[in-house]
Design an enzyme around this catalytic site. Structure first.
Site, PDB file in Angstrom:
ATOM      1  N   GLU A  56       0.717  -1.243   0.080  1.00  0.00           N
ATOM      2  CA  GLU A  56       0.081  -0.003  -0.092  1.00  0.00           C
ATOM      3  C   GLU A  56       0.924   1.348  -0.134  1.00  0.00           C
ATOM      4  O   GLU A  56       0.528   2.269  -0.595  1.00  0.00           O
ATOM      5  CB  GLU A  56      -0.868   0.148   1.274  1.00  0.00           C
ATOM      6  CG  GLU A  56      -2.074  -1.018   1.107  1.00  0.00           C
ATOM      7  CD  GLU A  56      -1.661  -2.369   1.490  1.00  0.00           C
ATOM      8  OE1 GLU A  56      -2.310  -3.310   1.036  1.00  0.00           O
ATOM      9  OE2 GLU A  56      -0.479  -2.572   1.818  1.00  0.00           O
ATOM     10  N   HIS A  82     -10.750  -6.411   8.676  1.00  0.00           N
ATOM     11  CA  HIS A  82     -11.437  -6.137   7.391  1.00  0.00           C
ATOM     12  C   HIS A  82     -12.727  -5.428   7.550  1.00  0.00           C
ATOM     13  O   HIS A  82     -13.542  -5.306   6.874  1.00  0.00           O
ATOM     14  CB  HIS A  82     -11.699  -7.572   6.659  1.00  0.00           C
ATOM     15  CG  HIS A  82     -10.669  -8.233   6.320  1.00  0.00           C
ATOM     16  ND1 HIS A  82      -9.991  -9.191   7.355  1.00  0.00           N
ATOM     17  CD2 HIS A  82      -9.913  -8.368   5.145  1.00  0.00           C
ATOM     18  CE1 HIS A  82      -8.834  -9.781   6.671  1.00  0.00           C
ATOM     19  NE2 HIS A  82      -8.601  -9.549   5.650  1.00  0.00           N
TER      20      HIS A  82
END
Length: 320
Positions: free
Chosen positions: A57, A124
């Site tokens: 990321e 998540h």
């Protein structure tokens, strides 16, 4: 019917077709179509402009910033909002400060599949909007309808500042509309979803729908609940919130994020500092529990605010 996910895909499709500077970048977003299939079919339609990224990321956002400096308008997909913390340095220390430091714009959009879903668990399911709203230089969008998911993403691509686009993944296939909007609400402007006279609920994203369900429940008791959808949490439309509280005298802020600090705390701080005399009772907030998000669907449904929990909080507030 058009789903929330369809609206996001349609917005990216239109942005790619409209502006050759736009490209998509993220993990498995090419031929695979992304973790949630938000980019399904776009790599074939726009060869070379929907690109798979490495498993980093930090690198994804850094490359997007570099491309933006050179005049491109990247849309970055994080597989889950939680993973964006791996690119946090690039987002808050580089993208957010670039114009302040150099007078060079950084028009990137970082899409964050946000919020919880049954079985998602602690890695998540987090809601990161309050974290990113803390930093100057970032626009933070939290669309709660199919129409806003489409129009706000299109607007995000045109903004010269970096945008954190928090799309709620529980809404992807649960929320539907008959058509996409032709006219849009300006960015930074909240919307009154339901008018009322007894109490104001200020909320955003998936909690809009839980709040509307709670308002339906209280209507059976004769109460009229006004529901305000912030739409963007930065900038924050304080004027619309204050005007609503002036009509009702009571305020409940509802969010799915953790209770410490965050958007609800900011809303209440602004109302108490700028509109204390409007209040007939202490403002309240309802957030997720102050624990990691649990895996088990039953625990998850108890961890986040639900329509029943919101209705109970509203009844307590109305009795004050």
């Amino acid at each position: 019917m058009i789903t929330y996910l369809d609206a996001i895909r349609s917005a990216m499709d239109e942005a790619l077709g409209r502006d050759p500077r736009v490209f998509l970048y993220g993990q498995d977003i090419g031929s695979f179509g992304g973790a949630f299939k938000a980019t399904k079919g776009l790599a074939k339609k726009y060869p070379g402009r929907v690109m798979d990224a490495p498993l980093s990321e930090d690198a994804i956002v850094g490359i997007a910033i570099g491309a933006a400096i050179e005049g491109m308008r990247p849309i970055v997909e994080m597989q889950f909002a939680d993973f964006s913390t791996c690119g946090f340095n690039q987002i808050v220390n580089h993208a957010a400060t670039l114009f302040y430091r150099t007078e060079v714009s950084c028009p990137i959009v970082v899409r964050l599949p946000s919020g919880g879903s049954p079985g998602g668990g602690p890695f998540h399911s987090q809601s990161m909007e309050g974290l990113y709203a803390q930093y100057p230089g970032l626009v933070v969008m939290t669309p709660g309808t199919v129409e806003d998911a489409y129009s706000m993403l299109l607007d995000a691509v045109t903004i010269d500042d970096p945008v954190i686009f928090c799309e709620h993944k529980f809404l992807y296939n649960h929320l539907r509309a008959e058509e996409l909007p032709k006219e849009t609400t300006p960015i930074g402007k909240a919307r009154i979803v339901r008018h009322g006279r007894d109490v104001t609920v200020v909320t955003y994203s998936a909690m809009v729908h839980e709040s509307l369900a709670a308002a339906d429940e209280l209507r059976e008791d004769g109460y009229q609940v006004e529901v305000v959808d912030l739409r963007t949490v930065k900038p924050l439309d304080t004027d619309t919130v204050l005007a609503s509280v002036a009509r009702t005298g009571r305020l409940l802020c509802v969010s799915e994020s953790f209770p410490w600090g965050g958007v609800s705390a900011e809303v209440i701080a602004r109302v108490t500092s700028e509109g204390f005399g409007l209040l007939d009772a202490p403002p309240q907030r309802l957030s997720a529990k102050d624990t990691p998000v649990p895996y088990h669907p039953n625990l998850w449904s108890s961890h986040r605010p639900t329509a029943n929990a919101i209705a109970s909080a509203l009844r307590r507030l109305l009795e004050m």
